[in-house]
Motif scaffolding. Structure first.
Motif, mmCIF file in Angstrom:
data_model
loop_
_atom_site.group_PDB
_atom_site.id
_atom_site.type_symbol
_atom_site.label_atom_id
_atom_site.label_comp_id
_atom_site.label_asym_id
_atom_site.label_seq_id
_atom_site.Cartn_x
_atom_site.Cartn_y
_atom_site.Cartn_z
ATOM 1 N N PHE A 30 0.868 -1.167 0.000
ATOM 2 C CA PHE A 30 0.000 0.000 0.000
ATOM 3 C C PHE A 30 0.912 1.226 0.000
ATOM 4 N N LEU A 56 1.431 5.317 0.088
ATOM 5 C CA LEU A 56 0.792 6.539 0.562
ATOM 6 C C LEU A 56 1.645 7.752 0.222
ATOM 7 N N PHE A 110 -2.588 13.218 3.929
ATOM 8 C CA PHE A 110 -2.380 12.022 3.123
ATOM 9 C C PHE A 110 -3.386 11.906 1.987
ATOM 10 N N GLY A 111 -2.944 11.291 0.891
ATOM 11 C CA GLY A 111 -3.862 10.856 -0.143
ATOM 12 C C GLY A 111 -4.550 9.580 0.304
ATOM 13 N N ARG A 130 -3.000 0.837 -3.919
ATOM 14 C CA ARG A 130 -2.644 -0.543 -3.562
ATOM 15 C C ARG A 130 -2.079 -1.210 -4.809
ATOM 16 N N GLN A 145 -5.156 5.137 12.167
ATOM 17 C CA GLN A 145 -5.356 4.528 10.860
ATOM 18 C C GLN A 145 -6.279 3.326 10.996
ATOM 19 N N GLY A 187 -7.015 -0.447 5.909
ATOM 20 C CA GLY A 187 -7.232 -0.141 4.501
ATOM 21 C C GLY A 187 -7.402 1.326 4.188
ATOM 22 N N LYS A 188 -7.299 2.177 5.209
ATOM 23 C CA LYS A 188 -7.490 3.616 5.013
ATOM 24 C C LYS A 188 -6.206 4.386 5.239
ATOM 25 N N SER A 189 -6.233 5.662 4.902
ATOM 26 C CA SER A 189 -5.085 6.525 5.141
ATOM 27 C C SER A 189 -5.058 6.972 6.588
ATOM 28 N N PRO A 190 -3.874 7.306 7.106
ATOM 29 C CA PRO A 190 -3.796 7.837 8.472
ATOM 30 C C PRO A 190 -4.486 9.198 8.574
#
Lengths: 112, 108
Positions: A88, A90, A103-104, A108, B38, B41-44
């Motif tokens: 993943f 970022l 963050f975007g 993945r 977080q 599966g997600k962004s922080p």
């Protein structure tokens, strides 16, 4: 709306292929970062850029390349030299190196 | 030595209890300190930022910074099931470095 946009959300790469992940921000931030996250792990720094036309290697830069030709854009290329690219990814930006990161939504990447 | 280290998890706490998360850093010149949450599966997302020694409170969250000991912590009071997530400590100077994260599970 101000923010960071990463694309694509999902990406599949064949063995031996280079792929480029896009990251664009309209926050007028000077600094941009790329991190890699493996399952159950924290964020590891790949590359970062504090100003246009300048960037530095992070902790795991091997097999990756970046460019910073515009303030708004910081694309990451995953080259065929990266032997285990499934992760993943970022992208983040900060006003400077001491302020909070935005963050975007992440990309993945899977090797098929 | 890793730049940012967090106490190993996972951490399981009952609903309503206090969750305590710890983080140490190696660069004595570090100037900014952050806690991110977080979900899988997600962004922080940013919870707290702290720049000077002492405590900083925001709702149920309290961050504590001790630069002499190179230590920053996060307390979550009255823990809720929605607090179940991975918490990441980040430290900034010339770049922003993250710890490996601590996974918190709040038991109903």
């Amino acid at each position: 709306d101000g923010g960071i946009t990463q694309s694509p959300k999902y990406l599949f790469r064949k063995e031996g292929q280079n792929v480029t992940l896009s990251c664009e921000q309209n926050l007028n931030h000077d600094a941009m970062y790329w991190y890699r996250q493996d399952p159950g792990q924290g964020l590891r720094l790949i590359y970062y850029s504090q100003i246009v036309n300048d960037f530095q290697k992070g902790d795991i830069a091997e097999g990756y390349s970046v460019s910073r030709e515009k303030k708004e854009s910081f694309p990451l290329t995953v080259t065929s030299a990266q032997k285990n690219p499934t992760a993943f990814y970022l992208c983040a930006s900060t006003m400077d190196s001491n302020t909070e990161a935005f963050f975007g939504q992440g990309t993945r990447l899977t090797v098929v | 030595q890793k730049e940012v280290e967090q106490n190993s998890g996972p951490l399981s706490v009952p609903e309503g209890a206090i969750a305590s998360l710890n983080c140490t850093y190696s660069d004595r010149g570090s100037q900014s300190f952050f806690w991110y949450r977080q979900y899988s599966g997600k962004s922080p997302e940013l919870i707290m930022s702290i720049y000077s020694n002492g405590d900083k409170e925001d709702g149920r969250f309290t961050a504590q910074l001790n630069k002499a000991s190179q230590y920053v912590s996060l307390l979550i009071r009255d823990s809720q099931p929605s607090d179940s997530a991975t918490y990441l400590c980040a430290v900034g100077r010339y770049k922003l470095s993250f710890g490996a994260g601590t996974t918190v599970t709040v038991r109903a």
